[in-house]
Design an enzyme around this catalytic site. Sequence first.
Site, mmCIF file in Angstrom:
data_model
loop_
_atom_site.group_PDB
_atom_site.id
_atom_site.type_symbol
_atom_site.label_atom_id
_atom_site.label_comp_id
_atom_site.label_asym_id
_atom_site.label_seq_id
_atom_site.Cartn_x
_atom_site.Cartn_y
_atom_site.Cartn_z
ATOM 1 N N ASN A 1 42.345 -9.657 30.444
ATOM 2 C CA ASN A 1 41.446 -10.426 29.785
ATOM 3 C C ASN A 1 39.931 -10.052 29.763
ATOM 4 O O ASN A 1 38.939 -10.788 29.599
ATOM 5 C CB ASN A 1 41.429 -11.828 30.872
ATOM 6 C CG ASN A 1 40.944 -11.661 32.232
ATOM 7 O OD1 ASN A 1 40.802 -10.542 32.553
ATOM 8 N ND2 ASN A 1 40.791 -12.564 32.825
ATOM 9 N N ASP B 1 37.664 -8.871 32.064
ATOM 10 C CA ASP B 1 36.560 -9.130 32.859
ATOM 11 C C ASP B 1 36.500 -7.853 33.942
ATOM 12 O O ASP B 1 35.803 -7.884 34.819
ATOM 13 C CB ASP B 1 36.886 -10.402 33.805
ATOM 14 C CG ASP B 1 38.176 -10.151 34.711
ATOM 15 O OD1 ASP B 1 38.916 -9.018 34.493
ATOM 16 O OD2 ASP B 1 38.667 -10.979 35.595
ATOM 17 N N ASP C 1 44.948 -7.278 36.276
ATOM 18 C CA ASP C 1 45.323 -8.606 36.724
ATOM 19 C C ASP C 1 46.934 -8.616 36.338
ATOM 20 O O ASP C 1 47.418 -7.512 35.965
ATOM 21 C CB ASP C 1 44.632 -9.752 35.946
ATOM 22 C CG ASP C 1 44.655 -9.276 34.519
ATOM 23 O OD1 ASP C 1 45.374 -8.702 33.769
ATOM 24 O OD2 ASP C 1 43.339 -9.225 33.891
ATOM 25 N N ASP D 1 51.005 -5.358 56.419
ATOM 26 C CA ASP D 1 49.733 -4.824 56.557
ATOM 27 C C ASP D 1 49.582 -4.657 58.207
ATOM 28 O O ASP D 1 49.618 -5.811 58.912
ATOM 29 C CB ASP D 1 48.789 -5.676 55.879
ATOM 30 C CG ASP D 1 47.612 -4.983 56.011
ATOM 31 O OD1 ASP D 1 47.340 -3.801 55.251
ATOM 32 O OD2 ASP D 1 46.472 -5.453 56.539
ATOM 33 N N GLU E 1 53.581 -1.149 57.676
ATOM 34 C CA GLU E 1 52.555 -0.231 57.702
ATOM 35 C C GLU E 1 52.192 0.055 59.286
ATOM 36 O O GLU E 1 51.571 -0.987 59.778
ATOM 37 C CB GLU E 1 51.263 -1.002 57.016
ATOM 38 C CG GLU E 1 50.243 0.357 56.710
ATOM 39 C CD GLU E 1 48.681 -0.178 56.746
ATOM 40 O OE1 GLU E 1 48.090 0.799 56.436
ATOM 41 O OE2 GLU E 1 48.407 -1.276 57.235
HETATM 42 O O1 TEU Z 1 45.110 -0.661 56.504
HETATM 43 C C1 TEU Z 1 45.302 -0.631 57.843
HETATM 44 C C2 TEU Z 1 44.435 0.459 58.536
HETATM 45 O O2 TEU Z 1 44.341 0.727 59.645
HETATM 46 C C3 TEU Z 1 43.556 0.945 57.399
HETATM 47 O O3 TEU Z 1 42.108 0.386 57.906
HETATM 48 C C4 TEU Z 1 43.444 2.471 57.668
HETATM 49 O O4 TEU Z 1 42.968 2.686 59.013
HETATM 50 C C5 TEU Z 1 42.323 3.029 56.788
HETATM 51 O O5 TEU Z 1 42.304 2.288 55.724
HETATM 52 C C6 TEU Z 1 42.608 4.425 56.482
HETATM 53 O O6 TEU Z 1 41.773 4.912 55.429
HETATM 54 C C7 TEU Z 1 45.527 -1.928 55.984
HETATM 55 C C8 TEU Z 1 45.292 -1.673 54.501
HETATM 56 O O7 TEU Z 1 46.228 -0.719 53.910
HETATM 57 C C9 TEU Z 1 43.833 -1.635 53.984
HETATM 58 O O8 TEU Z 1 43.722 -1.422 52.952
HETATM 59 C C10 TEU Z 1 43.041 -2.737 54.404
HETATM 60 O O9 TEU Z 1 41.967 -2.515 54.341
HETATM 61 C C11 TEU Z 1 43.318 -3.051 56.201
HETATM 62 O O10 TEU Z 1 44.858 -3.001 56.235
HETATM 63 C C12 TEU Z 1 42.989 -4.269 56.360
HETATM 64 O O11 TEU Z 1 43.991 -5.248 56.099
HETATM 65 CA CA CA Z 2 41.343 -8.972 34.279
#
Ligand code: TEU
Ligand code: CA
Length: 553
Positions: free
Chosen positions: A34, A36, A40, A218, A272
């Site tokens: 779109n 911006d 998306d 996450d 993760e």
């Molecule tokens: O990442 C978890 C995390 O521990 C990260 O901060 C990591 O240490 C760092 O990004 C490595 O460079 C997850 C997500 O993948 C990240 O994008 C988020 O910022 C973070 O959680 C918080 O939700």
């Molecule tokens: Ca967009």
Amino acid sequence: MQALQATRARTLPTEWWRSAVIYQIYPRSFADSNGDGIGDLGGVRAHLDHLEALGVDAVWFNPWYASPQADAGYDVADYRAIDPVFGTLAEAEELIREAHERGIRIIVDVVPNHCSDAHPWFVEALRTGPGSAARDLFCFRPGRGANGELPPNDWQSIFGGPAWTRTSNPDGSPGEWYLHLFAAEQPDLNWENPKVREEFEDVLRFWFDRGADGVRIDSAALLMKDPALTDFDPADPPFPHPYTDRDEVHAVYRSWRAIADSYPEPRALIGEVWLPDAERFAAYLRPDELHTAFNFAFLGCAWEPDALRRVIDETMAVHAPVDAPPTWVLSNHDVPRHVTRYGRADTSFNLEYRQLGAPTDQSLGLRRARAAILLTLALPGSAYLYQGEELGLDEVEDIPEVLRQDPMFHRTQGENLGRDGCRVPMPWSGQVPPFDFSPADASREPWLPQPRAWRDRTVEAQTGDPDSMLELYRRALACRRGEPTLGDGPFAWLPAPESVLAFSRGPQGRFVCVVNLSDRAIELPVAGAVLLSSGPLDGALLPPDTAAWVSTR
Ligand code: TEU
Ligand code: CA
């Protein structure tokens, strides 16, 4: 138990996650429909052809939920709504359906450690004041010092600065502090509170009911905190750690596994989990917990034969006892792109030292990245591709400071340049930015500027060029699909010259991968037909930093 053993005895067709190639879409930077300047869901739907032509089995979406975007969507205000910047829930449902029609599965990101400070729960917690039930959903504490002016403990945010922020009481006076392991806009949830557990179980069902085939969890090891919240020295943390990998977290994933398994086609749980201790990592993959987890040891490994061999061996040794398939990943939205890493003197990655700005030999990096993907896709288990690596995109290091958005950059006062450099919008076609990332009549530039040099790396420029990174990825994925011994299954090292990795796959070992990490061209250590190589052979010799797939029949 009987059912479990039967499942383990053979790979059921539904166990797609054991061998899948999963493409990571960072929605802000994939395609903007779109105009911006922000990617998306409309952009993703318009480019499903790219994913199909690439030949991936599944897509993992970074958070697409309603969010103030303080940490690019990892600050979720509503886990059941799509952020208006990305689209609507109806569009997400359509997208899931369209992807399924093309045989592509969908994985959504679940962020259980923290939510946004704009989440109704947190707004309510601030409104109701100390001691309220709403506050117990988070980690509020009085401050230390005579007037509570000091944080409750000395914990530091993973993004830099203190892990606590002070609040004001409803009457405006200085109040309690709340814990945030990441940015201040990401208050940590209290996983001791049953309401938090119920809420996330319901969020899982919400997305599974809409057809999501799995979730990426996450910061999966951070949920539980030592209730005593004691000070500690991060250089020499106690065991158990006050907030990383506490034993209590496993009960959460056992309950999630029961939910995933309750669907006729069981859903996959992907963690993760960044943990240095391989056995502690593997505990998350026990048969009644997560299905798989990202292999950050492989991602961080230097481009060196001994180090790679060691990390591959350790990965397999650690996964075998829990019967979980290994995963292999080279890049993601949190780390410098591997084309750039592999072009440096130190090719490894670790969280403490990002080496931004280190001298980089681009063509060496590209050459190694080509070899690395053949290595990655030949190893047993599943593999993750991060959008743009199929184009050979490099880390963008010259983003002007005023345009940088990563809270890591801001919270360290720029000492850590942060992760924006691997999040630059995709170049699709054309000669100049925005390379059709946005439509021609776009009202805004892409949210991060794209290098002009990417004109040679667009999907359009690379399509049909047999020497391009994109065509290498397409050929490799097509070959992997046609080769039943790839993905999960038997693996054996083969004798090879020094600094050369050679291994076979399959029960008869008829598929062989050879990676030459030495500085001279070598004879292939096996006889057979070369199915694919990451660069031209030199007569019959495999040049340095080149990999080949060989069928020995
Ligand atoms: O990442 C978890 C995390 O521990 C990260 O901060 C990591 O240490 C760092 O990004 C490595 O460079 C997850 C997500 O993948 C990240 O994008 C988020 O910022 C973070 O959680 C918080 O939700
Ligand atoms: Ca967009």
